[in-house]
Design an enzyme around this catalytic site. Structure first.
Site, PDB file in Angstrom:
ATOM      1  N   ASP A 293      -0.059   5.059   0.959  1.00  0.00           N
ATOM      2  CA  ASP A 293      -0.258   6.036   2.026  1.00  0.00           C
ATOM      3  C   ASP A 293      -0.202   5.362   3.395  1.00  0.00           C
ATOM      4  O   ASP A 293      -0.990   4.469   3.699  1.00  0.00           O
ATOM      5  CB  ASP A 293      -1.610   6.739   1.859  1.00  0.00           C
ATOM      6  CG  ASP A 293      -1.730   7.449   0.512  1.00  0.00           C
ATOM      7  OD1 ASP A 293      -0.694   7.884   0.001  1.00  0.00           O
ATOM      8  OD2 ASP A 293      -2.853   7.561  -0.012  1.00  0.00           O
TER       9      ASP A 293
ATOM     10  N   ARG B 280     -11.974   6.691  -2.813  1.00  0.00           N
ATOM     11  CA  ARG B 280     -12.422   7.975  -2.293  1.00  0.00           C
ATOM     12  C   ARG B 280     -13.942   8.089  -2.150  1.00  0.00           C
ATOM     13  O   ARG B 280     -14.455   8.490  -1.112  1.00  0.00           O
ATOM     14  CB  ARG B 280     -11.899   9.092  -3.202  1.00  0.00           C
ATOM     15  CG  ARG B 280     -12.074  10.473  -2.619  1.00  0.00           C
ATOM     16  CD  ARG B 280     -11.467  11.555  -3.492  1.00  0.00           C
ATOM     17  NE  ARG B 280     -10.713  11.066  -4.611  1.00  0.00           N
ATOM     18  CZ  ARG B 280     -10.916  11.451  -5.878  1.00  0.00           C
ATOM     19  NH1 ARG B 280     -11.884  12.303  -6.162  1.00  0.00           N
ATOM     20  NH2 ARG B 280     -10.159  11.001  -6.853  1.00  0.00           N
TER      21      ARG B 280
ATOM     22  N   SER C 192      -5.754   5.378  -4.052  1.00  0.00           N
ATOM     23  CA  SER C 192      -5.627   6.756  -4.522  1.00  0.00           C
ATOM     24  C   SER C 192      -5.322   6.834  -6.012  1.00  0.00           C
ATOM     25  O   SER C 192      -4.455   6.123  -6.515  1.00  0.00           O
ATOM     26  CB  SER C 192      -4.508   7.469  -3.743  1.00  0.00           C
ATOM     27  OG  SER C 192      -4.285   8.765  -4.265  1.00  0.00           O
TER      28      SER C 192
ATOM     29  N   ASP D 118       0.877  -1.160   0.000  1.00  0.00           N
ATOM     30  CA  ASP D 118       0.000   0.000   0.000  1.00  0.00           C
ATOM     31  C   ASP D 118       0.919   1.216   0.000  1.00  0.00           C
ATOM     32  O   ASP D 118       2.117   1.112   0.317  1.00  0.00           O
ATOM     33  CB  ASP D 118      -0.895  -0.012   1.236  1.00  0.00           C
ATOM     34  CG  ASP D 118      -1.800   1.207   1.311  1.00  0.00           C
ATOM     35  OD1 ASP D 118      -2.368   1.599   0.273  1.00  0.00           O
ATOM     36  OD2 ASP D 118      -1.927   1.774   2.407  1.00  0.00           O
TER      37      ASP D 118
ATOM     38  N   ASP E 268      -1.412  -0.615   6.050  1.00  0.00           N
ATOM     39  CA  ASP E 268      -1.646   0.039   7.345  1.00  0.00           C
ATOM     40  C   ASP E 268      -3.123   0.204   7.641  1.00  0.00           C
ATOM     41  O   ASP E 268      -3.503   0.537   8.762  1.00  0.00           O
ATOM     42  CB  ASP E 268      -0.973   1.414   7.387  1.00  0.00           C
ATOM     43  CG  ASP E 268      -1.662   2.421   6.491  1.00  0.00           C
ATOM     44  OD1 ASP E 268      -1.949   3.543   6.952  1.00  0.00           O
ATOM     45  OD2 ASP E 268      -1.922   2.095   5.318  1.00  0.00           O
TER      46      ASP E 268
ATOM     47  N   ASN F  91      -3.937   9.301  -7.131  1.00  0.00           N
ATOM     48  CA  ASN F  91      -2.734  10.123  -7.137  1.00  0.00           C
ATOM     49  C   ASN F  91      -1.467   9.330  -6.859  1.00  0.00           C
ATOM     50  O   ASN F  91      -0.387   9.923  -6.737  1.00  0.00           O
ATOM     51  CB  ASN F  91      -2.843  11.233  -6.072  1.00  0.00           C
ATOM     52  CG  ASN F  91      -4.052  12.110  -6.280  1.00  0.00           C
ATOM     53  OD1 ASN F  91      -4.272  12.634  -7.363  1.00  0.00           O
ATOM     54  ND2 ASN F  91      -4.860  12.262  -5.242  1.00  0.00           N
TER      55      ASN F  91
END
Length: 255
Positions: A18, A64, A139, A16, A197, A141
């Protein structure tokens, strides 16, 4: 003490982004907090504020728009779904999601991002092994963040939220994005490791029956990640780098 892992026995390691490689989770958390609290005050003045606990319970690790929908449902708020092209000003699930994404991009452009030192140390170690590396992030991004952190070239594939949409893959906690990344890297779940996480991401790894699911505790809690399906939990990826002065981790793991 973290039990040794024979990393060279796996075909692929799937990260992952972030909260695992980069601390952009903190940027995401603040962007969500500002967006939701502004909306709640506009919608229902005096309503209980959105908190970090809401982030971990309803938003963390999810696509999101799913995060928007699930948090609003927790407050008994139902909005039209809208479309991904909705302007941030629109009061739709997609509109609020785009509002948050704009805030995130502004912070990333202004402040940049640096990877966790321990994560870079672990990536440096893996570079000495014959294993293939990928990133699986909800994401859209993800490539931009990796490029800003100077790590994009470390990974053979990046399965971002945009890729998931293109491939029609459901997001975490469904295992599909991890399974897809493993397939791109030539690995079945039984030959791959997931590092996450987020509770939703750990559940995805567990649901996909991956060989090893490593929980990275950046705030969700050791017990919570273990209950979600992590077979090993660490506070920092540096804990996963074998100690040069310890016995061979491959032998230790097989005894």
């Amino acid at each position: 003490m973290t039990r040794p892992v024979a990393w060279e026995t796996f075909t692929a390691i799937l990260f992952d982004l972030d909260g695992v490689i980069t601390p952009t989770a903190v940027v995401h958390m603040r962007a969500w907090e500002e967006m939701f609290n502004a909306y709640l005050q506009e919608k229902t003045p005096g309503a209980p504020a959105y908190t970090d606990q809401d982030y971990f319970a309803y938003v963390d690790g999810k696509p999101r728009y799913d995060g928007v929908r699930d948090f609003l449902a927790s407050r008994d708020i139902r909005l039209p779904e809208g479309t991904p092209d909705d302007a941030p000003e629109l009061e739709t699930v997609c509109g609020l999601g785009n509002r948050k994404n704009n805030a995130f991009n502004l912070v990333l452009e202004r402040d940049g991002v640096e990877a966790y030192p321990g994560s870079v140390e672990f990536l440096d170690y893996l570079a000495t092994l014959d294993v293939r590396l990928g990133v699986v992030s909800s994401s859209v991004n993800a490539p931009t963040v990796l490029k800003a952190a100077g790590l994009l070239d470390r990974f053979e594939t990046v399965v971002s939220g945009a890729v998931a949409d293109e491939q029609g893959l459901p997001g975490k906690p469904a295992p599909d994005t991890f399974v897809y990344a493993g397939k791109v890297l030539g690995a079945t779940p039984s030959e791959a490791v997931v590092l996450e996480d987020a509770v939703s991401g750990v559940r995805a790894g567990k649901a996909g029956d991956f060989a090893l699911v490593v929980g990275v505790d950046r705030g969700a809690g050791h017990d919570t990640l273990t209950a979600a399906g992590a077979s090993l939990v660490v506070s920092d990826l540096a804990e996963l780098v074998p100690d040069r002065h310890s016995p061979d981790p491959a032998r230790g793991a097989q005894q």
